[in-house]
Design a protein around this motif. Sequence first.
Motif, short mmCIF file in Angstrom:
data_model
loop_
_atom_site.label_atom_id
_atom_site.label_comp_id
_atom_site.label_asym_id
_atom_site.label_seq_id
_atom_site.Cartn_x
_atom_site.Cartn_y
_atom_site.Cartn_z
N ASN A 230 0.49 -0.74 0.02
CA ASN A 230 -0.06 0.19 -0.15
C ASN A 230 0.88 0.99 -0.19
N PRO A 231 0.62 2.28 -1.28
CA PRO A 231 -0.24 2.00 -2.63
C PRO A 231 0.79 0.90 -2.81
N PHE A 232 -0.38 0.92 -4.03
CA PHE A 232 -0.67 -0.96 -4.77
C PHE A 232 -0.98 -0.14 -6.35
N ASN A 233 -0.46 -1.71 -7.34
CA ASN A 233 -0.40 -1.61 -8.59
C ASN A 233 -0.10 -2.47 -9.37
N PRO A 234 0.05 -3.55 -9.71
CA PRO A 234 -1.83 -4.00 -10.45
C PRO A 234 -2.83 -4.41 -8.67
N THR A 235 -1.91 -5.21 -8.17
CA THR A 235 -2.25 -5.75 -6.59
C THR A 235 -2.51 -5.45 -4.97
N THR A 236 -3.27 -6.15 -4.57
CA THR A 236 -3.05 -5.71 -2.73
C THR A 236 -3.30 -7.55 -2.67
N LYS A 237 -2.79 -7.14 -1.42
CA LYS A 237 -3.07 -8.72 -0.64
C LYS A 237 -4.38 -8.31 0.43
N ILE A 238 -5.00 -8.94 1.61
CA ILE A 238 -5.60 -8.42 2.69
C ILE A 238 -6.02 -9.47 2.98
N LYS A 239 -5.26 -9.73 4.95
CA LYS A 239 -5.00 -10.09 5.58
C LYS A 239 -6.69 -10.46 6.80
N PHE A 240 -6.96 -11.28 7.00
CA PHE A 240 -7.95 -10.50 8.45
C PHE A 240 -7.87 -12.16 8.90
N LEU B 24 -16.09 -8.51 -1.67
CA LEU B 24 -14.23 -9.99 -1.79
C LEU B 24 -15.28 -11.26 -1.19
N VAL B 25 -15.38 -11.19 0.08
CA VAL B 25 -15.63 -12.34 0.87
C VAL B 25 -17.13 -12.19 1.08
N ASN B 26 -17.82 -13.15 0.72
CA ASN B 26 -19.50 -13.39 1.57
C ASN B 26 -20.00 -14.39 1.70
N GLU B 27 -19.27 -14.71 3.05
CA GLU B 27 -19.54 -16.17 3.12
C GLU B 27 -19.23 -16.25 4.98
N GLU B 28 -19.81 -17.90 5.84
CA GLU B 28 -19.37 -18.26 6.35
C GLU B 28 -17.71 -18.50 7.45
N LYS B 29 -17.34 -18.55 7.67
CA LYS B 29 -15.96 -18.82 8.02
C LYS B 29 -15.30 -19.14 8.92
N GLN B 30 -14.66 -20.41 9.67
CA GLN B 30 -13.96 -21.24 10.96
C GLN B 30 -13.43 -20.20 10.54
N ALA B 31 -13.35 -20.38 12.29
CA ALA B 31 -11.87 -19.69 12.77
C ALA B 31 -10.51 -19.97 12.85
N GLY B 32 -9.67 -18.75 11.73
CA GLY B 32 -8.45 -18.83 11.59
C GLY B 32 -7.84 -17.56 11.18
N LYS B 33 -7.23 -17.61 9.81
CA LYS B 33 -5.86 -16.54 9.27
C LYS B 33 -6.05 -16.18 8.18
N TYR B 34 -6.67 -15.65 7.71
CA TYR B 34 -7.21 -15.25 5.73
C TYR B 34 -6.28 -14.29 5.47
N GLU B 35 -6.22 -14.58 3.94
CA GLU B 35 -5.68 -13.79 2.77
C GLU B 35 -6.15 -13.74 1.38
N ILE B 36 -6.50 -12.47 0.81
CA ILE B 36 -7.18 -12.11 -0.24
C ILE B 36 -7.43 -11.22 -0.89
N GLU B 37 -6.70 -11.63 -1.92
CA GLU B 37 -6.00 -11.05 -3.27
C GLU B 37 -6.67 -10.35 -3.82
#
Length: 137
Positions: A52-62, A90-103
Amino acid sequence: MNDSSLFIGGSLYDFLTKSNIFIMKLDQKLSTGINGTNLISSSYKLNQNYPNPFNPTTKIKFTIPSVETGHAPSVLLKVYDVLGNEIATLVNEEKQAGKYEIEFIPGSGIWNLASGIYFYQLKAGSFIQKKKMLLLK
C-alpha cells in the motif's frame, strides 16, 4: 551429564597443533517446541493491505477468532470508493476460526478502477472495521 547438557562433536584441522578433533559442551536449556502459544486468535483483526500504495494487486489479511457458540460467523469483506459506493464484494460467506488472505486485483474483469483512495471493510458478527488503501496507476 545432566538433562540440559548438549555435546557437539566435529572436526577442524589446526596446522599448529596438527589436531583435527574438537568437542563443545553447552549447559543451557534448549527450546524444542512452542509452549503456551494459542495459534487461533481470540479477537477479530483486519490488517492493513500490502503493498500500500499498490499497483496492480494487493493482499488483505484478516483473522476470525474461535467462537464459543461453535457456529462459524458470517464474514463480509467489501471495497468502497471515497463516495461510499460499493466497488466489490471480496468475501461473503461463513468462515471458520483462522487467518485468511484475499488478493484484490482491481484491473481484472469487472473492476477497472482509476488511481485513488479506496476503503475496505470487514464485517463479522458484531465486529466492523474499515481501512484505507491507495491505488496508483
